[in-house]
Write a protein that holds these residues in place. Sequence first.
Motif, mmCIF file in Angstrom:
data_model
loop_
_atom_site.group_PDB
_atom_site.id
_atom_site.type_symbol
_atom_site.label_atom_id
_atom_site.label_comp_id
_atom_site.label_asym_id
_atom_site.label_seq_id
_atom_site.Cartn_x
_atom_site.Cartn_y
_atom_site.Cartn_z
ATOM 1 N N ARG A 253 0.835 -1.202 0.000
ATOM 2 C CA ARG A 253 0.000 0.000 0.000
ATOM 3 C C ARG A 253 0.870 1.252 0.000
ATOM 4 O O ARG A 253 0.618 2.215 -0.747
ATOM 5 C CB ARG A 253 -0.901 -0.005 1.227
ATOM 6 C CG ARG A 253 -1.850 1.178 1.369
ATOM 7 C CD ARG A 253 -2.989 1.131 0.369
ATOM 8 N NE ARG A 253 -2.677 1.770 -0.896
ATOM 9 C CZ ARG A 253 -3.425 1.685 -1.976
ATOM 10 N NH1 ARG A 253 -4.537 0.976 -1.955
ATOM 11 N NH2 ARG A 253 -3.083 2.299 -3.081
ATOM 12 N N ASP A 257 1.116 4.021 -3.043
ATOM 13 C CA ASP A 257 0.817 5.423 -2.758
ATOM 14 C C ASP A 257 1.965 6.327 -3.206
ATOM 15 O O ASP A 257 1.754 7.369 -3.830
ATOM 16 C CB ASP A 257 0.543 5.626 -1.268
ATOM 17 C CG ASP A 257 -0.795 5.047 -0.833
ATOM 18 O OD1 ASP A 257 -1.633 4.741 -1.714
ATOM 19 O OD2 ASP A 257 -1.001 4.887 0.387
ATOM 20 N N GLY A 260 2.207 6.242 -7.016
ATOM 21 C CA GLY A 260 1.102 7.009 -7.570
ATOM 22 C C GLY A 260 1.350 8.505 -7.492
ATOM 23 O O GLY A 260 1.070 9.248 -8.446
ATOM 24 N N ASP A 261 1.898 8.961 -6.359
ATOM 25 C CA ASP A 261 2.221 10.385 -6.214
ATOM 26 C C ASP A 261 3.248 10.811 -7.256
ATOM 27 O O ASP A 261 3.137 11.887 -7.859
ATOM 28 C CB ASP A 261 2.766 10.662 -4.810
ATOM 29 C CG ASP A 261 1.675 10.629 -3.748
ATOM 30 O OD1 ASP A 261 0.477 10.662 -4.117
ATOM 31 O OD2 ASP A 261 2.021 10.552 -2.553
ATOM 32 N N THR A 265 -0.898 9.847 -10.560
ATOM 33 C CA THR A 265 -2.119 9.091 -10.806
ATOM 34 C C THR A 265 -2.335 8.093 -9.682
ATOM 35 O O THR A 265 -1.374 7.670 -9.020
ATOM 36 C CB THR A 265 -2.054 8.335 -12.152
ATOM 37 O OG1 THR A 265 -3.290 7.672 -12.385
ATOM 38 C CG2 THR A 265 -0.941 7.302 -12.141
ATOM 39 N N GLU A 266 -3.565 7.717 -9.458
ATOM 40 C CA GLU A 266 -3.859 6.721 -8.424
ATOM 41 C C GLU A 266 -3.687 5.327 -9.003
ATOM 42 O O GLU A 266 -4.152 5.032 -10.105
ATOM 43 C CB GLU A 266 -5.283 6.895 -7.915
ATOM 44 C CG GLU A 266 -5.613 5.966 -6.751
ATOM 45 C CD GLU A 266 -6.989 6.218 -6.168
ATOM 46 O OE1 GLU A 266 -7.463 5.377 -5.376
ATOM 47 O OE2 GLU A 266 -7.597 7.256 -6.512
ATOM 48 N N LEU A 267 -2.992 4.475 -8.257
ATOM 49 C CA LEU A 267 -2.772 3.095 -8.692
ATOM 50 C C LEU A 267 -3.704 2.181 -7.914
ATOM 51 O O LEU A 267 -3.671 2.137 -6.687
ATOM 52 C CB LEU A 267 -1.307 2.689 -8.460
ATOM 53 C CG LEU A 267 -0.269 3.489 -9.257
ATOM 54 C CD1 LEU A 267 1.133 3.036 -8.914
ATOM 55 C CD2 LEU A 267 -0.525 3.367 -10.751
ATOM 56 N N ASP A 268 -4.527 1.456 -8.620
ATOM 57 C CA ASP A 268 -5.544 0.608 -8.015
ATOM 58 C C ASP A 268 -5.059 -0.838 -7.974
ATOM 59 O O ASP A 268 -4.948 -1.485 -9.011
ATOM 60 C CB ASP A 268 -6.831 0.694 -8.826
ATOM 61 C CG ASP A 268 -7.953 -0.152 -8.228
ATOM 62 O OD1 ASP A 268 -7.757 -0.710 -7.125
ATOM 63 O OD2 ASP A 268 -9.015 -0.246 -8.868
ATOM 64 N N THR A 275 -2.698 -1.441 -13.228
ATOM 65 C CA THR A 275 -1.632 -0.986 -12.339
ATOM 66 C C THR A 275 -0.268 -1.401 -12.864
ATOM 67 O O THR A 275 0.661 -0.592 -12.957
ATOM 68 C CB THR A 275 -1.846 -1.544 -10.924
ATOM 69 O OG1 THR A 275 -3.053 -1.005 -10.380
ATOM 70 C CG2 THR A 275 -0.690 -1.187 -10.009
#
Length: 441
Positions: A253, A257, A260-261, A265-268, A275
């Motif tokens: 996690r 995070d 992604g920063d 972009t947000e990584l799911d 991803t």
Amino acid sequence: MSETDTARSVTGEDEVVDLCRELIRIDTSNYGDHSGPGERKAAEYVAEKLAEVGLEPRIFESHPGRASTVARIEGEDPSRPALLIHGHTDVVPANADDWTHHPFSGEIADGCVWGRGAVDMKDMDAMTLAVVRDRLRSGRKPPRDIVLAFLADEEAGGTYGARHLVDRHPELFEGVTEAISEVGGFSFTVSEQRRLYLIQTAEKGMHWMKLSVAGTAGHGSMIHRDNAITELSEAVARLGRHRFPVRVTKTTRAFLDELGDALGTELDPENMEGTLAKLGGIAKLIGATLSNTANPTQLGAGYKVNVIPGEATAHVDGRFLPGHEEEFLADLDRILGPKVRREDVHSDKAVETTFDGALVDAMQSALVAEDPAAKAIPYMLSGGTDAKSFDDLGIRGFGFAPLKLPPELDFAGMFHGVDERVPVDGLKFGVRVLDRFLDAS
């Protein structure tokens, strides 16, 4: 200039490449038994290099030819907890016919040192030797005691290396609270303004297992409803095709995070395909940390084409996430079914630590000093290392073998792969970072 002055003028950067090449040329292939050449020659080589700069290394042989080397460097403040730097000298086997350059030649080509062990992990062994030799030649003590361990048998679970030393000679690690070793500290280029350096703070546990099915032996020409090969093959196929559910640990996690920063972009993690598509060359390393895994690796049965055997066997490499071992074993038994017997041939725990503290700060500061675009982030290793054994002594382990890599290099593919190689500039970068790290730690 005298010979002594010349020796003192040699830096770690000057000799790290030759050290790496010489280590690669020592064939330490580990076949999972004692049929290989063993690590004794490498242990003696390392001991000689350490003795040349005033240390008193000791060689421990757990089985004929299976040898590890350990030495201790006194720090400025021996009352502080000690730091362990450990690396393994064994390598997985290599078929020379598959390689562009012979896997045990240590050849330099295209700006890289080529050979089996170039990244797993004779590069880190060489960087450690280079830094230690440089510091001792120039009389620079580390802030605290450092224990150096160059270990046998990591590639087969560490039974004859780290596990032997932890069980039989724990006094060697007296006062050690933290450790650094392999598969961490390497760069992932997001842009010219940001390079992420992945620090390994967790690794999956392992169940290397043998599967077996008993059937009724008979003539190959007869109709046969109780064929062990058929039963086992179907079970292995079910297991090999099974996709275990995604389980996001605290380390993964944190990694997603941070990444992604950096990517904006947000990584799911629930969208694995999407991803991983954003991770480029490190997708192989990260993909396997999103779930438990079980890969069939060997099959065995029968001795003649017209004889139905009474037993069939398979071997499986199983890996489980921290905190998910029971779930993994229950899933295995459900998938395999009641006719398949499962037994471990080697098992070990998962380990996980937090990404904080003075040691992590020292890693970040050392990296930024050599690469202003650097940012250290935590990640989980899908494989296993000798950190599992040292965890039993309460030693907090990190993967930190710093390498600044060209973005186009398939670093994940180097591990156990054909044409394994490490950039020359990466080795020299690693020496500089490790030297700064020791001062800051």
